[in-house]
Write an enzyme that holds these catalytic residues in place. Structure first.
Site, PDB file in Angstrom:
ATOM      1  N   GLY A 178       0.854  -1.208   0.000  1.00  0.00           N
ATOM      2  CA  GLY A 178       0.000   0.000   0.000  1.00  0.00           C
ATOM      3  C   GLY A 178       0.877   1.241   0.000  1.00  0.00           C
ATOM      4  O   GLY A 178       1.890   1.279   0.689  1.00  0.00           O
TER       5      GLY A 178
ATOM      6  N   ARG B 170      18.787  11.068  -4.797  1.00  0.00           N
ATOM      7  CA  ARG B 170      19.724  12.203  -4.734  1.00  0.00           C
ATOM      8  C   ARG B 170      20.927  11.878  -3.864  1.00  0.00           C
ATOM      9  O   ARG B 170      22.045  12.312  -4.153  1.00  0.00           O
ATOM     10  CB  ARG B 170      18.986  13.457  -4.252  1.00  0.00           C
ATOM     11  CG  ARG B 170      17.946  13.910  -5.289  1.00  0.00           C
ATOM     12  CD  ARG B 170      17.927  15.394  -5.479  1.00  0.00           C
ATOM     13  NE  ARG B 170      17.107  15.737  -6.636  1.00  0.00           N
ATOM     14  CZ  ARG B 170      16.231  16.732  -6.661  1.00  0.00           C
ATOM     15  NH1 ARG B 170      16.042  17.479  -5.575  1.00  0.00           N
ATOM     16  NH2 ARG B 170      15.560  16.994  -7.767  1.00  0.00           N
TER      17      ARG B 170
ATOM     18  N   ARG C  58       0.924  -5.237  -5.294  1.00  0.00           N
ATOM     19  CA  ARG C  58       1.094  -6.382  -4.384  1.00  0.00           C
ATOM     20  C   ARG C  58       1.326  -7.576  -5.307  1.00  0.00           C
ATOM     21  O   ARG C  58       0.471  -7.905  -6.117  1.00  0.00           O
ATOM     22  CB  ARG C  58      -0.152  -6.556  -3.516  1.00  0.00           C
ATOM     23  CG  ARG C  58      -0.517  -5.293  -2.694  1.00  0.00           C
ATOM     24  CD  ARG C  58      -1.534  -5.626  -1.616  1.00  0.00           C
ATOM     25  NE  ARG C  58      -2.251  -4.461  -1.112  1.00  0.00           N
ATOM     26  CZ  ARG C  58      -1.891  -3.750  -0.039  1.00  0.00           C
ATOM     27  NH1 ARG C  58      -0.811  -4.049   0.628  1.00  0.00           N
ATOM     28  NH2 ARG C  58      -2.630  -2.724   0.369  1.00  0.00           N
TER      29      ARG C  58
ATOM     30  N   ASP D  89       5.260  -4.374   5.972  1.00  0.00           N
ATOM     31  CA  ASP D  89       5.966  -5.594   6.391  1.00  0.00           C
ATOM     32  C   ASP D  89       6.021  -6.680   5.318  1.00  0.00           C
ATOM     33  O   ASP D  89       6.996  -7.426   5.249  1.00  0.00           O
ATOM     34  CB  ASP D  89       5.449  -6.118   7.738  1.00  0.00           C
ATOM     35  CG  ASP D  89       3.964  -6.445   7.689  1.00  0.00           C
ATOM     36  OD1 ASP D  89       3.303  -6.078   6.698  1.00  0.00           O
ATOM     37  OD2 ASP D  89       3.480  -7.080   8.652  1.00  0.00           O
TER      38      ASP D  89
ATOM     39  N   THR E 286       4.389   3.117   5.313  1.00  0.00           N
ATOM     40  CA  THR E 286       2.989   2.700   5.497  1.00  0.00           C
ATOM     41  C   THR E 286       2.309   3.674   6.447  1.00  0.00           C
ATOM     42  O   THR E 286       2.943   4.173   7.375  1.00  0.00           O
ATOM     43  CB  THR E 286       2.881   1.265   6.061  1.00  0.00           C
ATOM     44  OG1 THR E 286       1.539   1.063   6.543  1.00  0.00           O
ATOM     45  CG2 THR E 286       3.820   1.017   7.234  1.00  0.00           C
TER      46      THR E 286
ATOM     47  N   ASP F 243       0.164   2.766   8.522  1.00  0.00           N
ATOM     48  CA  ASP F 243      -0.350   2.002   9.669  1.00  0.00           C
ATOM     49  C   ASP F 243       0.464   2.141  10.954  1.00  0.00           C
ATOM     50  O   ASP F 243      -0.029   1.832  12.038  1.00  0.00           O
ATOM     51  CB  ASP F 243      -0.436   0.515   9.307  1.00  0.00           C
ATOM     52  CG  ASP F 243      -1.390   0.241   8.154  1.00  0.00           C
ATOM     53  OD1 ASP F 243      -2.277   1.089   7.920  1.00  0.00           O
ATOM     54  OD2 ASP F 243      -1.251  -0.799   7.497  1.00  0.00           O
TER      55      ASP F 243
ATOM     56  N   ASP G 276       2.742   0.201  11.940  1.00  0.00           N
ATOM     57  CA  ASP G 276       2.728  -1.145  12.540  1.00  0.00           C
ATOM     58  C   ASP G 276       4.089  -1.824  12.475  1.00  0.00           C
ATOM     59  O   ASP G 276       4.185  -3.044  12.624  1.00  0.00           O
ATOM     60  CB  ASP G 276       1.666  -2.009  11.840  1.00  0.00           C
ATOM     61  CG  ASP G 276       1.893  -2.112  10.340  1.00  0.00           C
ATOM     62  OD1 ASP G 276       2.735  -1.363   9.795  1.00  0.00           O
ATOM     63  OD2 ASP G 276       1.240  -2.942   9.690  1.00  0.00           O
TER      64      ASP G 276
ATOM     65  N   MET H 196      -8.309   3.331   9.154  1.00  0.00           N
ATOM     66  CA  MET H 196      -7.447   2.225   8.689  1.00  0.00           C
ATOM     67  C   MET H 196      -6.418   1.852   9.753  1.00  0.00           C
ATOM     68  O   MET H 196      -6.433   2.364  10.865  1.00  0.00           O
ATOM     69  CB  MET H 196      -6.753   2.628   7.393  1.00  0.00           C
ATOM     70  CG  MET H 196      -7.635   2.499   6.177  1.00  0.00           C
ATOM     71  SD  MET H 196      -6.658   2.794   4.676  1.00  0.00           S
ATOM     72  CE  MET H 196      -7.787   2.194   3.426  1.00  0.00           C
ATOM     73  N   GLY H 197      -5.507   0.978   9.376  1.00  0.00           N
ATOM     74  CA  GLY H 197      -4.447   0.560  10.294  1.00  0.00           C
ATOM     75  C   GLY H 197      -4.168  -0.930  10.229  1.00  0.00           C
ATOM     76  O   GLY H 197      -3.303  -1.433  10.926  1.00  0.00           O
ATOM     77  N   ARG H 198      -4.949  -1.628   9.415  1.00  0.00           N
ATOM     78  CA  ARG H 198      -4.822  -3.090   9.319  1.00  0.00           C
ATOM     79  C   ARG H 198      -4.954  -3.716  10.709  1.00  0.00           C
ATOM     80  O   ARG H 198      -5.983  -3.521  11.336  1.00  0.00           O
ATOM     81  CB  ARG H 198      -3.485  -3.461   8.657  1.00  0.00           C
ATOM     82  CG  ARG H 198      -3.529  -4.785   7.943  1.00  0.00           C
ATOM     83  CD  ARG H 198      -2.208  -5.061   7.270  1.00  0.00           C
ATOM     84  NE  ARG H 198      -1.993  -4.256   6.099  1.00  0.00           N
ATOM     85  CZ  ARG H 198      -2.353  -4.598   4.867  1.00  0.00           C
ATOM     86  NH1 ARG H 198      -2.934  -5.751   4.662  1.00  0.00           N
ATOM     87  NH2 ARG H 198      -2.120  -3.811   3.840  1.00  0.00           N
TER      88      ARG H 198
ATOM     89  N   LYS I  66     -22.797  16.478  27.749  1.00  0.00           N
ATOM     90  CA  LYS I  66     -21.979  16.476  26.516  1.00  0.00           C
ATOM     91  C   LYS I  66     -22.904  16.622  25.318  1.00  0.00           C
ATOM     92  O   LYS I  66     -24.016  16.087  25.319  1.00  0.00           O
ATOM     93  CB  LYS I  66     -21.206  15.160  26.411  1.00  0.00           C
ATOM     94  CG  LYS I  66     -19.939  15.167  27.230  1.00  0.00           C
ATOM     95  CD  LYS I  66     -18.870  14.340  26.532  1.00  0.00           C
ATOM     96  CE  LYS I  66     -17.523  14.582  27.148  1.00  0.00           C
ATOM     97  NZ  LYS I  66     -16.432  14.265  26.251  1.00  0.00           N
TER      98      LYS I  66
HETATM   99  O1  F6P Z   1      -1.419  -0.922   4.828  1.00  0.00           O
HETATM  100  C1  F6P Z   1      -2.061   0.237   4.441  1.00  0.00           C
HETATM  101  C2  F6P Z   1      -3.536   0.020   4.304  1.00  0.00           C
HETATM  102  O2  F6P Z   1      -4.118   1.247   3.890  1.00  0.00           O
HETATM  103  C3  F6P Z   1      -4.244  -0.537   5.528  1.00  0.00           C
HETATM  104  O3  F6P Z   1      -4.477   0.450   6.500  1.00  0.00           O
HETATM  105  C4  F6P Z   1      -5.488  -1.120   4.922  1.00  0.00           C
HETATM  106  O4  F6P Z   1      -5.996  -2.176   5.704  1.00  0.00           O
HETATM  107  C5  F6P Z   1      -5.010  -1.634   3.605  1.00  0.00           C
HETATM  108  O5  F6P Z   1      -3.805  -0.937   3.306  1.00  0.00           O
HETATM  109  C6  F6P Z   1      -5.981  -1.447   2.471  1.00  0.00           C
HETATM  110  O6  F6P Z   1      -5.467  -2.088   1.367  1.00  0.00           O
HETATM  111  P1  F6P Z   1      -5.990  -1.860  -0.131  1.00  0.00           P
HETATM  112  O7  F6P Z   1      -5.483  -0.525  -0.575  1.00  0.00           O
HETATM  113  O8  F6P Z   1      -5.384  -2.982  -0.881  1.00  0.00           O
HETATM  114  O9  F6P Z   1      -7.477  -1.854  -0.060  1.00  0.00           O
END
Ligand code: F6P
Length: 319
Positions: A11, A25, A72, A103, A125, A127, A129, A169-171, A213
């Site tokens: 990604g 560079r 990928r 990763d 990335t 994420d 992670d 997001m964040g996987r 709130k």
């Molecule tokens: O790893 C980056 C990320 O954006 C994750 O946060 C998300 O789960 C995944 O890639 C989405 O993948 P794709 O772009 O293949 O839908």
């Protein structure tokens, strides 16, 4: 090394271009030849490489996405694919490679290193992670995008005295939710690293409205659950009907922040220096301001520690 290549993989993330620019560079500055591989490992297998000069990376430091594009690639996960990739590089006299990605991309680079290609990987990335670096390239920008979105959502939630669930997001990692939740004053942050009970969450939301709130924001990391399911559970728990926003790929685009550009520039230059020093099979990171190079094997076999202090702080401050 005399000649190196650079590719982006997996990604994309904001700041990848700044990293490519830094690698190119820095390599040229140090008298190396440098090639850009188009479309990640897939492009490597297709021998889709072009020689880069100073101008090849002009006007990109501020751009999201990656000029080298990314993919990928399933074939590269096989031993034959990896051998073919190493052969393409050897055939062109390229003895070093910098891979910018997450990763999955690290594993591929590690394999090439074991086949004799000197490799360095950079954490690209959103994420955050990847262990052995405090931050990944793109994370700061993604968090800023989420905070900006929550600010807007909060305006309209307050006017209507409503609640909202924002899926980010964040996987498998909760860092985007954690940092954006803290920075935007979200009342609830749901992450895969901390168990939660949605009945308790809905009771707390109800109590908060009763305390005066005017809105209630729940940030849910995609690894912890689906925004629509979380909203339905809250409705079952207390009758509130949170609106749902799934931010999706908006989080991965747009101009990188200065923080990401600087991180990318420093890491790109560092990777070239490590290759010139003859090192290989290493992941480059910055921890507490200092460069760190760690065996890729160690990095891919370690889970990034979750910052529980920050999580508890966010909860304390959002009462
Ligand atoms: O790893 C980056 C990320 O954006 C994750 O946060 C998300 O789960 C995944 O890639 C989405 O993948 P794709 O772009 O293949 O839908």
């Amino acid at each position: 090394v005399k000649s190196i290549a650079v590719l982006t993989s997996g990604g994309d993330s904001q700041g990848m271009n700044a990293a490519v620019r830094a690698v190119v560079r820095s390599a040229l500055y140090n008298g190396l030849e440098v090639y850009g591989v188009q479309r990640g490992y897939q492009g490597l297998l297709n021998d889709d490489l072009r020689q880069m000069d100073l101008r090849s990376v002009g006007d990109i430091i501020q751009r999201g996405g990656t000029i080298l594009q990314t993919a990928r690639c399933k074939e590269f996960m096989t031993a034959e694919g990896q051998e073919k990739g190493a052969e393409v590089l050897r055939g062109r006299g390229i003895d070093g490679l910098v891979v910018i990605g997450g990763d999955g991309s690290y594993q591929g680079a590690n394999k090439l290193s074991k086949l004799g290609i000197k490799t360095m990987v950079l954490p690209g990335t959103i994420d955050n992670d990847i262990p052995f670096t405090d931050y990944t390239i793109g994370f700061d920008t993604a968090v800023g995008i989420v905070v900006d979105a929550i600010n807007k959502i909060r305006d309209t939630m307050s006017s209507h005295e409503r609640s909202s669930v924002v899926e980010v997001m964040g996987r498998h990692c909760g860092d985007i939710a954690l940092y954006a939740g803290l920075a935007s004053g979200a009342e609830t942050i749901l992450v895969p690293e901390v168990p939660f009970n949605l009945t308790e969450v809905s009771q707390r939301m109800e109590a908060n409205f009763a305390k005066g709130k005017r809105h209630s924001i729940v940030v849910v990391a995609e690894g912890a659950g689906n925004g629509h399911d979380v909203s339905s559970e809250i409705t079952r728990g207390c009758g509130l009907e949170p609106r749902v926003t799934v931010l999706g790929h908006i989080q991965r685009g747009g101009t990188p922040t200065a923080v990401d550009r600087i991180l990318a520039s420093r890491l790109g230059d560092y990777a070239v220096h490590q290759l010139m020093a003859g090192d290989s099979g290493k992941a480059c990171g910055i921890v507490r301001g200092e460069f760190l190079s760690t065996d890729i094997d160690t990095v891919v076999n370690t889970k990034k520690p979750f910052n529980l202090d920050l999580y508890e702080l966010a909860l304390r401050l959002s009462q």
